[in-house]
Design a protein around this motif. Structure first.
Motif, short mmCIF file in Angstrom:
data_model
loop_
_atom_site.label_atom_id
_atom_site.label_comp_id
_atom_site.label_asym_id
_atom_site.label_seq_id
_atom_site.Cartn_x
_atom_site.Cartn_y
_atom_site.Cartn_z
N VAL A 61 -22.21 29.53 -59.10
CA VAL A 61 -21.90 28.63 -57.79
C VAL A 61 -20.95 27.37 -57.40
N ILE A 62 -21.33 26.47 -58.41
CA ILE A 62 -20.65 25.34 -57.84
C ILE A 62 -19.35 25.98 -57.77
N SER A 63 -18.50 26.66 -59.00
CA SER A 63 -16.85 27.01 -58.41
C SER A 63 -16.34 28.27 -57.08
N HIS A 64 -17.49 28.76 -56.79
CA HIS A 64 -17.97 29.41 -55.58
C HIS A 64 -17.91 28.25 -54.35
N VAL A 65 -17.88 27.69 -54.34
CA VAL A 65 -18.21 26.53 -52.89
C VAL A 65 -18.05 25.27 -53.05
N GLN A 66 -16.80 25.06 -54.09
CA GLN A 66 -15.74 24.09 -54.60
C GLN A 66 -14.70 24.47 -53.94
N GLU A 67 -14.20 25.86 -54.19
CA GLU A 67 -13.51 27.13 -53.61
C GLU A 67 -13.11 27.60 -52.38
N GLY A 68 -14.70 27.51 -51.53
CA GLY A 68 -14.18 27.96 -50.53
C GLY A 68 -14.59 27.58 -49.02
N ARG A 69 -14.34 27.98 -48.28
CA ARG A 69 -13.96 27.27 -46.84
C ARG A 69 -15.41 27.55 -45.84
N PHE A 70 -16.16 27.22 -45.81
CA PHE A 70 -17.26 27.77 -44.52
C PHE A 70 -17.17 26.78 -43.46
N LYS A 71 -17.25 27.85 -42.05
CA LYS A 71 -17.36 27.44 -40.79
C LYS A 71 -18.53 26.97 -40.65
N LEU A 72 -19.82 27.61 -41.00
CA LEU A 72 -21.13 27.55 -40.77
C LEU A 72 -22.28 26.82 -41.86
N LEU A 73 -22.73 26.43 -42.20
CA LEU A 73 -23.91 26.32 -43.33
C LEU A 73 -24.45 26.95 -43.27
N GLU A 74 -24.91 28.39 -42.67
CA GLU A 74 -26.15 29.20 -42.82
C GLU A 74 -24.77 30.72 -43.54
N VAL A 75 -23.83 30.42 -43.36
CA VAL A 75 -22.87 31.56 -44.29
C VAL A 75 -23.01 30.87 -46.10
N LEU A 76 -22.39 29.81 -46.20
CA LEU A 76 -22.30 28.79 -47.32
C LEU A 76 -24.04 29.76 -48.22
N THR A 77 -25.30 29.61 -46.82
CA THR A 77 -25.95 29.39 -47.87
C THR A 77 -26.52 30.80 -48.36
N GLN A 78 -26.00 31.80 -47.12
CA GLN A 78 -26.45 32.86 -47.35
C GLN A 78 -25.32 33.77 -48.59
N SER A 79 -24.13 33.49 -49.13
CA SER A 79 -23.28 33.12 -49.63
C SER A 79 -23.65 33.46 -50.86
N ILE A 80 -24.55 31.86 -51.66
CA ILE A 80 -25.08 31.72 -52.92
C ILE A 80 -25.99 32.34 -52.65
N LEU A 81 -26.63 32.97 -52.49
CA LEU A 81 -27.82 33.64 -52.87
C LEU A 81 -27.37 35.07 -53.27
N ASP A 82 -26.40 35.96 -52.04
CA ASP A 82 -26.08 37.10 -52.81
C ASP A 82 -25.29 36.51 -54.24
N LEU A 83 -25.43 35.54 -54.46
CA LEU A 83 -24.06 35.32 -55.40
C LEU A 83 -25.07 35.60 -56.57
N ILE A 84 -26.49 34.88 -56.59
CA ILE A 84 -27.48 34.61 -57.45
C ILE A 84 -28.46 36.21 -57.23
N MET A 85 -28.16 37.28 -56.69
CA MET A 85 -28.57 37.93 -56.51
C MET A 85 -28.26 39.40 -56.99
N GLU A 86 -26.85 39.39 -57.18
CA GLU A 86 -26.02 40.65 -58.16
C GLU A 86 -26.57 40.40 -59.29
N ASP A 87 -27.47 39.34 -60.38
CA ASP A 87 -27.92 39.49 -61.04
C ASP A 87 -29.04 40.96 -61.35
N PRO A 88 -29.37 41.30 -61.63
CA PRO A 88 -30.59 41.93 -61.45
C PRO A 88 -32.09 41.89 -62.44
N LYS A 89 -31.67 40.79 -62.84
CA LYS A 89 -33.18 40.44 -63.86
C LYS A 89 -33.76 39.14 -62.71
N VAL A 90 -32.85 38.98 -61.69
CA VAL A 90 -33.18 38.00 -60.96
C VAL A 90 -34.23 39.10 -59.26
#
Length: 117
Positions: A61-90
């Motif tokens: 998450v730190i790497s994704h956020v630090q290296e990314g560029r986001f115009k909308l807070l909604e897009v940033l939030t969804q992209s973090i959520l998607d990253l977390i949900m990639e793990d099938p244990k979640v």
């Protein structure tokens, strides 16, 4: 099932679409709640085999956020959520991203999103 909370993760990134926001990084504060299965053997052996690794997801998450560029807070939030949900244990996750000082007279603006499987 374990509920994991990662609180007040402060990261700088490009967030916003105003001209100054496109060239200057700003702080965002991230809070995450994650429900993940605990493998039976992990509790008995006290070993981290096949357990959800909160250190690894935090680094991603730190790497994704630090290296990314986001115009909308909604897009940033969804992209973090998607990253977390990639793990099938979640099984369920909630992410809240605060943008401090986004509005005059307000401490912050935040967006919260959740997902489950």
């Amino acid at each position: 099932m374990a509920k994991i909370r990662i609180k007040n993760l402060l990261i700088r990134t490009y967030i916003g679409f105003n001209p100054d926001e496109l060239v200057n990084k700003q702080d965002v504060m991230i809070n995450m709640e994650i429900d993940a299965e605990i493998p039976e053997g992990a509790m008995e052996k006290d070993e981290p085999d096949n357990i959800f690794d909160y250190k690894t997801i935090t680094k991603r998450v730190i790497s994704h956020v630090q290296e990314g560029r986001f115009k909308l807070l909604e897009v940033l939030t969804q992209s973090i959520l998607d990253l977390i949900m990639e793990d099938p244990k979640v099984k369920w996750a909630r992410v809240e991203v605060d943008k401090p000082h986004a509005l005059r007279f307000a401490e912050s603006v935040s967006i919260e999103m959740e997902a489950k499987r």
